[in-house]
Motif scaffolding. Sequence first.
Motif, PDB file in Angstrom:
ATOM      1  N   LEU A 242      22.175  32.946 -67.616  1.00  0.00           N
ATOM      2  CA  LEU A 242      21.056  32.831 -66.671  1.00  0.00           C
ATOM      3  C   LEU A 242      20.646  34.191 -66.135  1.00  0.00           C
ATOM      4  CD1 LEU A 242      22.081  29.566 -64.794  1.00  0.00           C
ATOM      5  CD2 LEU A 242      20.221  29.856 -66.450  1.00  0.00           C
ATOM      6  N   SER A 243      21.615  35.070 -65.937  1.00  0.00           N
ATOM      7  CA  SER A 243      21.304  36.426 -65.488  1.00  0.00           C
ATOM      8  C   SER A 243      20.481  37.167 -66.535  1.00  0.00           C
ATOM      9  CB  SER A 243      22.598  37.182 -65.201  1.00  0.00           C
ATOM     10  OG  SER A 243      22.333  38.507 -64.850  1.00  0.00           O
ATOM     11  N   LYS A 244      20.790  36.959 -67.808  1.00  0.00           N
ATOM     12  CA  LYS A 244      20.028  37.592 -68.889  1.00  0.00           C
ATOM     13  C   LYS A 244      18.599  37.065 -68.939  1.00  0.00           C
ATOM     14  CE  LYS A 244      24.062  38.469 -71.696  1.00  0.00           C
ATOM     15  NZ  LYS A 244      24.556  38.742 -73.015  1.00  0.00           N
ATOM     16  N   ILE A 245      18.429  35.795 -68.604  1.00  0.00           N
ATOM     17  CA  ILE A 245      17.078  35.206 -68.598  1.00  0.00           C
ATOM     18  C   ILE A 245      16.281  35.746 -67.421  1.00  0.00           C
ATOM     19  CG2 ILE A 245      15.799  33.042 -68.338  1.00  0.00           C
ATOM     20  CD1 ILE A 245      18.155  31.682 -69.850  1.00  0.00           C
ATOM     21  N   GLY A 246      16.957  36.044 -66.345  1.00  0.00           N
ATOM     22  CA  GLY A 246      16.285  36.633 -65.180  1.00  0.00           C
ATOM     23  C   GLY A 246      15.430  35.634 -64.443  1.00  0.00           C
ATOM     24  N   ASN A 247      14.247  36.060 -64.057  1.00  0.00           N
ATOM     25  CA  ASN A 247      13.362  35.216 -63.227  1.00  0.00           C
ATOM     26  C   ASN A 247      12.381  34.381 -64.049  1.00  0.00           C
ATOM     27  OD1 ASN A 247      11.656  37.219 -64.064  1.00  0.00           O
ATOM     28  ND2 ASN A 247      11.042  37.866 -62.022  1.00  0.00           N
ATOM     29  N   ILE A 248      12.598  34.271 -65.333  1.00  0.00           N
ATOM     30  CA  ILE A 248      11.748  33.416 -66.171  1.00  0.00           C
ATOM     31  C   ILE A 248      12.124  31.966 -65.868  1.00  0.00           C
ATOM     32  CG2 ILE A 248      11.072  32.792 -68.522  1.00  0.00           C
ATOM     33  CD1 ILE A 248      12.128  35.616 -69.364  1.00  0.00           C
ATOM     34  N   PRO A 249      11.155  31.103 -65.576  1.00  0.00           N
ATOM     35  CA  PRO A 249      11.487  29.688 -65.334  1.00  0.00           C
ATOM     36  C   PRO A 249      12.288  29.124 -66.501  1.00  0.00           C
ATOM     37  CG  PRO A 249       9.185  30.107 -64.815  1.00  0.00           C
ATOM     38  CD  PRO A 249       9.718  31.349 -65.484  1.00  0.00           C
ATOM     39  N   THR A 250      13.379  28.428 -66.166  1.00  0.00           N
ATOM     40  CA  THR A 250      14.317  27.970 -67.183  1.00  0.00           C
ATOM     41  C   THR A 250      14.686  26.513 -66.975  1.00  0.00           C
ATOM     42  OG1 THR A 250      15.251  30.182 -67.341  1.00  0.00           O
ATOM     43  CG2 THR A 250      16.612  28.390 -68.186  1.00  0.00           C
ATOM     44  N   ILE A 251      14.766  25.794 -68.069  1.00  0.00           N
ATOM     45  CA  ILE A 251      15.271  24.424 -68.053  1.00  0.00           C
ATOM     46  C   ILE A 251      16.477  24.399 -68.968  1.00  0.00           C
ATOM     47  CG2 ILE A 251      14.816  22.022 -68.691  1.00  0.00           C
ATOM     48  CD1 ILE A 251      11.891  22.539 -67.944  1.00  0.00           C
ATOM     49  N   TRP A 252      17.609  23.960 -68.421  1.00  0.00           N
ATOM     50  CA  TRP A 252      18.837  23.872 -69.211  1.00  0.00           C
ATOM     51  C   TRP A 252      19.024  22.425 -69.617  1.00  0.00           C
ATOM     52  CZ3 TRP A 252      22.400  28.150 -69.607  1.00  0.00           C
ATOM     53  CH2 TRP A 252      23.493  27.880 -70.436  1.00  0.00           C
ATOM     54  N   LEU A 253      18.969  22.176 -70.908  1.00  0.00           N
ATOM     55  CA  LEU A 253      19.175  20.838 -71.452  1.00  0.00           C
ATOM     56  C   LEU A 253      20.656  20.705 -71.767  1.00  0.00           C
ATOM     57  CD1 LEU A 253      16.168  20.997 -73.895  1.00  0.00           C
ATOM     58  CD2 LEU A 253      16.236  19.806 -71.712  1.00  0.00           C
ATOM     59  N   GLY A 254      21.344  19.921 -70.974  1.00  0.00           N
ATOM     60  CA  GLY A 254      22.783  19.778 -71.131  1.00  0.00           C
ATOM     61  C   GLY A 254      23.150  18.984 -72.358  1.00  0.00           C
ATOM     62  N   PRO A 255      24.436  18.959 -72.643  1.00  0.00           N
ATOM     63  CA  PRO A 255      24.891  18.197 -73.802  1.00  0.00           C
ATOM     64  C   PRO A 255      24.676  16.710 -73.573  1.00  0.00           C
ATOM     65  CG  PRO A 255      26.749  18.997 -72.533  1.00  0.00           C
ATOM     66  CD  PRO A 255      25.520  19.598 -71.924  1.00  0.00           C
ATOM     67  N   PRO A 256      24.643  15.953 -74.655  1.00  0.00           N
ATOM     68  CA  PRO A 256      24.465  14.506 -74.498  1.00  0.00           C
ATOM     69  C   PRO A 256      25.658  13.902 -73.762  1.00  0.00           C
ATOM     70  CG  PRO A 256      25.079  15.041 -76.746  1.00  0.00           C
ATOM     71  CD  PRO A 256      24.849  16.349 -76.033  1.00  0.00           C
ATOM     72  N   ARG A 257      25.405  12.836 -73.078  1.00  0.00           N
ATOM     73  CA  ARG A 257      26.486  12.148 -72.383  1.00  0.00           C
ATOM     74  C   ARG A 257      27.338  11.439 -73.431  1.00  0.00           C
ATOM     75  NH1 ARG A 257      26.125   7.649 -67.606  1.00  0.00           N
ATOM     76  NH2 ARG A 257      28.374   7.434 -67.362  1.00  0.00           N
ATOM     77  N   ILE A 258      28.592  11.796 -73.458  1.00  0.00           N
ATOM     78  CA  ILE A 258      29.517  11.184 -74.399  1.00  0.00           C
ATOM     79  C   ILE A 258      30.296  10.128 -73.635  1.00  0.00           C
ATOM     80  CG2 ILE A 258      31.464  11.587 -75.944  1.00  0.00           C
ATOM     81  CD1 ILE A 258      28.834  12.883 -76.843  1.00  0.00           C
ATOM     82  N   MET A 259      30.289   8.925 -74.164  1.00  0.00           N
ATOM     83  CA  MET A 259      30.942   7.818 -73.467  1.00  0.00           C
ATOM     84  C   MET A 259      31.846   7.090 -74.437  1.00  0.00           C
ATOM     85  SD  MET A 259      29.098   4.584 -71.610  1.00  0.00           S
ATOM     86  CE  MET A 259      28.109   5.669 -70.628  1.00  0.00           C
ATOM     87  N   ASP A 260      32.977   6.699 -73.968  1.00  0.00           N
ATOM     88  CA  ASP A 260      33.900   5.913 -74.770  1.00  0.00           C
ATOM     89  C   ASP A 260      33.276   4.546 -75.001  1.00  0.00           C
ATOM     90  OD1 ASP A 260      37.398   4.926 -74.363  1.00  0.00           O
ATOM     91  OD2 ASP A 260      35.933   4.468 -75.907  1.00  0.00           O
ATOM     92  N   ILE A 261      32.961   4.210 -76.244  1.00  0.00           N
ATOM     93  CA  ILE A 261      32.289   2.946 -76.509  1.00  0.00           C
ATOM     94  C   ILE A 261      33.194   1.739 -76.312  1.00  0.00           C
ATOM     95  CG2 ILE A 261      30.574   3.952 -78.066  1.00  0.00           C
ATOM     96  CD1 ILE A 261      32.244   2.843 -80.399  1.00  0.00           C
ATOM     97  N   THR A 262      34.470   2.003 -76.097  1.00  0.00           N
ATOM     98  CA  THR A 262      35.374   0.893 -75.814  1.00  0.00           C
ATOM     99  C   THR A 262      35.416   0.566 -74.327  1.00  0.00           C
ATOM    100  OG1 THR A 262      37.316   2.325 -75.572  1.00  0.00           O
ATOM    101  CG2 THR A 262      36.831   1.484 -77.793  1.00  0.00           C
ATOM    102  N   ASN A 263      34.714   1.368 -73.527  1.00  0.00           N
ATOM    103  CA  ASN A 263      34.674   1.137 -72.077  1.00  0.00           C
ATOM    104  C   ASN A 263      34.117  -0.257 -71.810  1.00  0.00           C
ATOM    105  OD1 ASN A 263      33.952   1.049 -69.338  1.00  0.00           O
ATOM    106  ND2 ASN A 263      33.602   3.270 -69.304  1.00  0.00           N
ATOM    107  N   SER A 264      34.822  -1.039 -71.015  1.00  0.00           N
ATOM    108  CA  SER A 264      34.428  -2.428 -70.772  1.00  0.00           C
ATOM    109  C   SER A 264      33.120  -2.541 -69.989  1.00  0.00           C
ATOM    110  CB  SER A 264      35.539  -3.159 -70.022  1.00  0.00           C
ATOM    111  OG  SER A 264      35.753  -2.555 -68.756  1.00  0.00           O
ATOM    112  N   SER A 265      32.699  -1.438 -69.322  1.00  0.00           N
ATOM    113  CA  SER A 265      31.446  -1.513 -68.579  1.00  0.00           C
ATOM    114  C   SER A 265      30.231  -1.328 -69.476  1.00  0.00           C
ATOM    115  CB  SER A 265      31.425  -0.476 -67.452  1.00  0.00           C
ATOM    116  OG  SER A 265      31.438   0.826 -68.016  1.00  0.00           O
ATOM    117  N   VAL A 266      30.463  -0.967 -70.741  1.00  0.00           N
ATOM    118  CA  VAL A 266      29.364  -0.788 -71.690  1.00  0.00           C
ATOM    119  C   VAL A 266      29.258  -2.054 -72.521  1.00  0.00           C
ATOM    120  CG1 VAL A 266      28.491   0.572 -73.602  1.00  0.00           C
ATOM    121  CG2 VAL A 266      29.795   1.689 -71.784  1.00  0.00           C
ATOM    122  N   ARG A 267      28.136  -2.707 -72.462  1.00  0.00           N
ATOM    123  CA  ARG A 267      27.931  -3.952 -73.227  1.00  0.00           C
ATOM    124  C   ARG A 267      26.716  -3.822 -74.110  1.00  0.00           C
ATOM    125  NH1 ARG A 267      32.570  -6.112 -72.421  1.00  0.00           N
ATOM    126  NH2 ARG A 267      33.150  -6.509 -70.312  1.00  0.00           N
TER     127      ARG A 267
END
Length: 86
Positions: free
Chosen positions: A61-86
């Motif tokens: 971010l320091s290298k980017i400086g004052n240029i408007p920046t959007i950080w696209l984070g990694p995808p949400r990784i979820m355990d598909i065996t989680n019982s709350s996921v149906r």
Amino acid sequence: NGHKLTCITWVSSDTRNWAATDTLQHYIQRIKPTYVFVCLGSNELYTSDMKGCEKRIRAILSKIGNIPTIWLGPPRIMDITNSSVR
């Protein structure tokens, strides 16, 4: 809207690559972007070094400086065996 999209790809890179090199500054000087979109982090989803990752993100971010920046984070990784996921 006057913007031009330019994609810079560094296959399999992570925050270490971008924080430790002048590659980002090179492209910023060459392209002169009005916005920067960063899409990094998937290669570090399971890192145990969150403090180091935060330090590298701040360096990027320091290298980017004052240029408007959007950080696209990694995808949400979820355990598909989680019982709350149906």
